[in-house]
Design an enzyme around this catalytic site. Structure first.
Site, mmCIF file in Angstrom:
data_model
loop_
_atom_site.group_PDB
_atom_site.id
_atom_site.type_symbol
_atom_site.label_atom_id
_atom_site.label_comp_id
_atom_site.label_asym_id
_atom_site.label_seq_id
_atom_site.Cartn_x
_atom_site.Cartn_y
_atom_site.Cartn_z
ATOM 1 N N CYS A 1 6.047 2.243 12.226
ATOM 2 C CA CYS A 1 6.941 2.952 11.320
ATOM 3 C C CYS A 1 8.327 2.983 11.924
ATOM 4 O O CYS A 1 8.550 2.510 13.023
ATOM 5 C CB CYS A 1 6.429 4.355 11.037
ATOM 6 S SG CYS A 1 4.938 4.281 10.039
ATOM 7 N N ALA B 1 0.819 -1.214 0.000
ATOM 8 C CA ALA B 1 0.000 0.000 0.000
ATOM 9 C C ALA B 1 0.854 1.266 0.000
ATOM 10 O O ALA B 1 0.434 2.299 -0.508
ATOM 11 C CB ALA B 1 -0.962 0.009 1.186
ATOM 12 N N ALA C 1 -1.646 -6.786 0.867
ATOM 13 C CA ALA C 1 -2.031 -8.155 1.234
ATOM 14 C C ALA C 1 -1.859 -8.430 2.726
ATOM 15 O O ALA C 1 -2.638 -9.180 3.319
ATOM 16 C CB ALA C 1 -1.203 -9.159 0.428
ATOM 17 N N GLN D 1 -6.635 -1.055 5.202
ATOM 18 C CA GLN D 1 -7.186 -1.719 6.393
ATOM 19 C C GLN D 1 -8.612 -2.236 6.181
ATOM 20 O O GLN D 1 -9.242 -2.692 7.136
ATOM 21 C CB GLN D 1 -7.184 -0.730 7.573
ATOM 22 C CG GLN D 1 -5.807 -0.281 8.033
ATOM 23 C CD GLN D 1 -5.092 -1.293 8.937
ATOM 24 O OE1 GLN D 1 -5.679 -2.286 9.357
ATOM 25 N NE2 GLN D 1 -3.821 -1.034 9.213
ATOM 26 N N THR E 1 9.499 -7.278 -12.551
ATOM 27 C CA THR E 1 9.074 -8.673 -12.654
ATOM 28 C C THR E 1 7.969 -8.945 -11.643
ATOM 29 O O THR E 1 8.082 -8.584 -10.468
ATOM 30 C CB THR E 1 10.276 -9.596 -12.401
ATOM 31 O OG1 THR E 1 11.245 -9.354 -13.424
ATOM 32 C CG2 THR E 1 9.867 -11.054 -12.417
#
Ligand SMILES: Cc1ncc(COP(=O)(O)O)c(C=O)c1O
Ligand SMILES: Cc1ncc(COP(=O)(O)O)c(C=O)c1O
Lengths: 386, 124, 386, 124
Positions: A328, A75, A204, A183, A243
């Protein structure tokens, strides 16, 4: 000490074993190890089929067509691609962007970079309930506004914004609308058509898929102009070169399919677990739920513990893995800017913890967490003032 | 979150002398800091002659603060009252391996000890 | 038809089972599922330890200190971060960049984007041997040159550039040097200190690690100024935000450690396998190795088949998974720009195939590939001209 | 790489009438395209009275080209010579599901057939 109880699902979830199995198949020697872009042979085509199947799964989770899904590394990248991409592509139409003070850093820091480049950003301040009113968005729009970026579910408080209303408003005014839904999946319904969203960020690893893979929904009709961030092989409709990591994408597809299939059940179960947790925590007294009055996802409980210093609170509760804010790099010393935007003082924000439950949380774990909170909060208050 | 030395953890989990001595003629008290600042200490000590017979602390603050207050009381009990005046943050910071960025908080503890010293060393 | 023989290791490698095992440990419920940035609890710290161990493994593979390694989603991102990052950070010092015509698209397309933004790029043309002479670089340098970007091992021909000489030159002239080493690890020695490289792009999936993870070496002393591409949580020294994918990073670390440990053995084995392959192919006559006279990595053999049309050649050889060029989205219809830069005509470039061998290639596979080539090339030539 | 229809694959793997008929008074030949262009065809046909008795092709080109040439010879053998003149690329493109981007190459094949037709229909 035995392993702590994991109540930090909003930071990241374990990979669901059913998802892991699908990923592992890809990683094994007999798995689809080809490069999905190697269209000239079997190995490449088999990998490509898996990628395209996952694209359908992710598209289905948000009511979109598969060709609108662009794979990313998460994200953070989706947010940056959406925001930098729109800003740089549409800069000659206007240089004003509307967002909010309680966005994730991936949005805020992308916006900060744009400000350094001469863009103008209005950061709306939510009410104490964490909600940005659509009316605030309307008032902030200007003739040179090119983008509104507003998150769906806040990662610290769990507050659910009315993105449908904001989407409608933006569509009417011809302004692009980006929504960070990192979320949301498996927790609240997401429908990009109904919500009139032009760009939607997903990842994910908040939905029992792997870390390091995400997607950006990019509306196709009419097309959203977007300048890529990563240039190269021209994968993903030219919007995101690199890729494609088959096993990661397969994991995200499987995770999202499960998240949708099991959403109602998960949500109900977590809501009652969370209620039990809150009833237990509330017993220590002088505690408050942050953004209590807002509509919130069922797995997040953000509590301010008055009269307890934050760092000690967190360390005292080390048998319970929770967090004070977003995961973070800055560490947890700074008070949460999200809670401050909701009107909490620095002290209050620092004395707040986010408990986030998930698919593998059990009643026994919640009971242990309650016992720990009761004992430790009591103890620290005792140390603080006899 | 900073990591904590074993001694910090020990004092944080099992603080020595946590609390407040009941007010009495031979009990002196002092405090420094505030909750709004994120760190506050209250120290109380029972004096007898030249010596500190007992000492208790209250602390609102990070684990280093709680551990430092606990360690300090443990080391001051039994000492002459002048030890309060000679006390500074360095030995406790060294013993507990308190990181540099917490120095400001240690100075608050030092303020509380110094204040206690002034009261204790006042000519009666 | 049984599964084709995989001779496309330069496009991507299977994950080594030993690497997969390490990744799978992370993906299992009892694995290190925490967010490596969640420093406040056990789960986060365990994941962080694994990430840091892998950082050491990757740093060791290139003779660097761990703190110089920035995790990315692959070499495409590493190339873009290096090139866009330097250009945007140093734009006021100069806007000229030197590179070559045979770079990977991730470099070329990043440069093209910079050209659109007003940067000036000199693309050096290699000789027929694929080599860019350091002297060419020297001549191209200008007072406003801020960056030289030259790849180490070419992905189509296997040609090894003398990056050490270029590095020395750049260092002397105070110009930053970026090197794309996506194809190098485990094949040729890489030493960023000895080669005086400032920025080095790596990827896991060319060295038996997973797709979707890479790294950028960024010299620390004196620091290379770099503007990030992805903004957010501030991970990776602020140079690359986004949740760190523990299992992917663990896979890259393990893969690089193995690649270095087994390099000499792998290289020798592949060199003799490749020689056997070439001897067999050469029997069909009228074939040439591309960049034959240059120093090349031992696992790549790029052959032009005269008198055979490229697309038919590739389809006729579908029992052998090879490719005509880079695995990009554009499909294989266009002739390879790399071979054209080496002086091949469009036709010759199109009638060329890259055979790339790897750790799991066997003599039996090579023999089968030879038989296929001999039969099919003979057959197509027969169809073309009786 | 484009995917190929089963019929293309069949003709590519087992081309009918590949080769060149030996020069003879009743054999006509024509060609079109070039290797430099990436596509070239050579067609030869043995005529008898009004009919095409035999036909062979050589093709340098993509699988669609080889298959198209093979399919074409198979369908023209036994036909009257006029069938050559009536031939165009459409039926073969349809039968073999040849994608639009390959139309140019089919036109080269058409050129070769038309050229053959002209020679074959010349008054002797
Ligand atoms: C709301 C929100 N946006 C963005 C992100 C960043 O996503 P990622 O971790 O996939 O980079 C997160 C979580 O980390 C998040 O909670
Ligand atoms: C030389 C070179 N550079 C860059 C890349 C791109 O790397 P990735 O596939 O990790 O994005 C590749 C391979 O794809 C390559 O061979």
């Amino acid at each position: 000490m035995s392993s702590p109880i994991y109540l930090d699902y909003a930071a990241t979830t374990p990979v669901d074993p059913r998802v892991a199995d699908r990923m592992i198949e890809c990683l094994r020697p007999e798995g689809a190890h080809g490069n999905p872009s190697s269209a000239s042979h079997e190995f490449g085509r088999r990998a490509r089929e898996l990628v395209e199947k996952a694209r359908v799964q992710v598209a289905n989770a948000i009511g979109a067509k598969p060709a609108t899904i662009v794979w990313t590394s998460g994200a953070t990248e989706s947010d940056n691609l959406a925001i930098q991409g729109v800003a740089r592509f549409h800069a000659d139409r206007g240089r004003h962007i509307v967002s909010s003070k309680t966005e994730h850093k991936a949005v805020l820091d992308a916006l900060k970079q744009l400000e350094r480049e001469g863009f103008d950003v209005t950061y709306l301040r939510p009410g104490v309930d964490g909600i940005v009113q659509p009316e605030q968005v309307r008032e902030a729009l200007r003739p040179d506004t090119i983008l509104v970026s507003l998150m769906h579910v806040n990662n610290e408080t769990g507050v659910i914004q009315d993105v449908g209303a904001v989407g409608r408003l933006c569509r009417e005014r011809g302004v692009l609308f980006h929504c960070d839904a990192a979320q949301s999946i498996g927790k609240v319904p997401v429908d990009v058509e109904a919500m009139q969203i032009d760009l939607l960020s997903m990842t994910a690893h908040k939905a029992y898929g792997p870390k390091g893979v995400g997607a950006l929904y990019v509306r196709r009709t009419p097309p959203v102009g977007l300048r890529p961030i990563l240039f190269g092989g021209g994968q993903e409709f030219g919007l995101r070169s690199g890729t494609l990591p088959t096993h990661q994408i397969v994991g995200m597809g499987a995770a999202f399919e499960l998240a949708i299939a099991e959403k109602d059940e998960d949500v109900d179960r977590l809501r009652s677990l969370r209620e039990r947790l809150w009833q237990g925590i509330a017993k220590v007294g002088d505690v408050e739920i942050n953004a209590e009055s807002a509509d919130r996802v069922s797995n997040i409980l953000n509590v301010t513990f008055h009269g307890v210093e934050g760092e000690s609170l967190q360390f005292a509760l080390r048998a319970v893995a929770v967090s004070a804010g977003a995961a973070c790099s800055s560490g947890s010393d700074e008070a949460s800017y999200v809670l401050r935007a909701l009107g909490r003082t620095d002290q209050q924000a620092q004395s707040s913890l986010r408990f986030s439950l998930g698919r593998f949380s059990t009643t026994a774990e919640v009971e242990t967490a309650i016992a720990e909170v009761q004992r430790e909060v009591g103890r620290l208050r005792q140390i603080a003032s006899g | 979150m900073a990591r904590y030395s074993p001694l910090v953890i020990d004092h944080f989990d099992r603080p020595r002398n946590s609390g407040r001595l009941p007010a009495a003629p031979d009990v002196i008290e002092a405090s420094a800091g505030s909750v709004a600042q994120g760190t506050s200490f209250h120290l109380s000590a029972r004096l007898s002659g030249e010596s500190i017979m007992a000492m208790q602390f209250e602390a609102y603050g990070c684990p280093h603060c709680i551990a430092a207050a606990s360690w300090t009381t443990e080391h001051l009990v039994g000492s002459p009252i002048e030890a309060l005046a000679r006390w500074d943050w360095r030995p406790v910071a060294q013993a507990l391996e308190i990181p540099a960025e917490k120095r400001g908080r240690m100075l608050i503890l030092q303020d509380a000890v110094k204040c206690l010293a002034e009261i204790g060393l006042q000519p009666p």
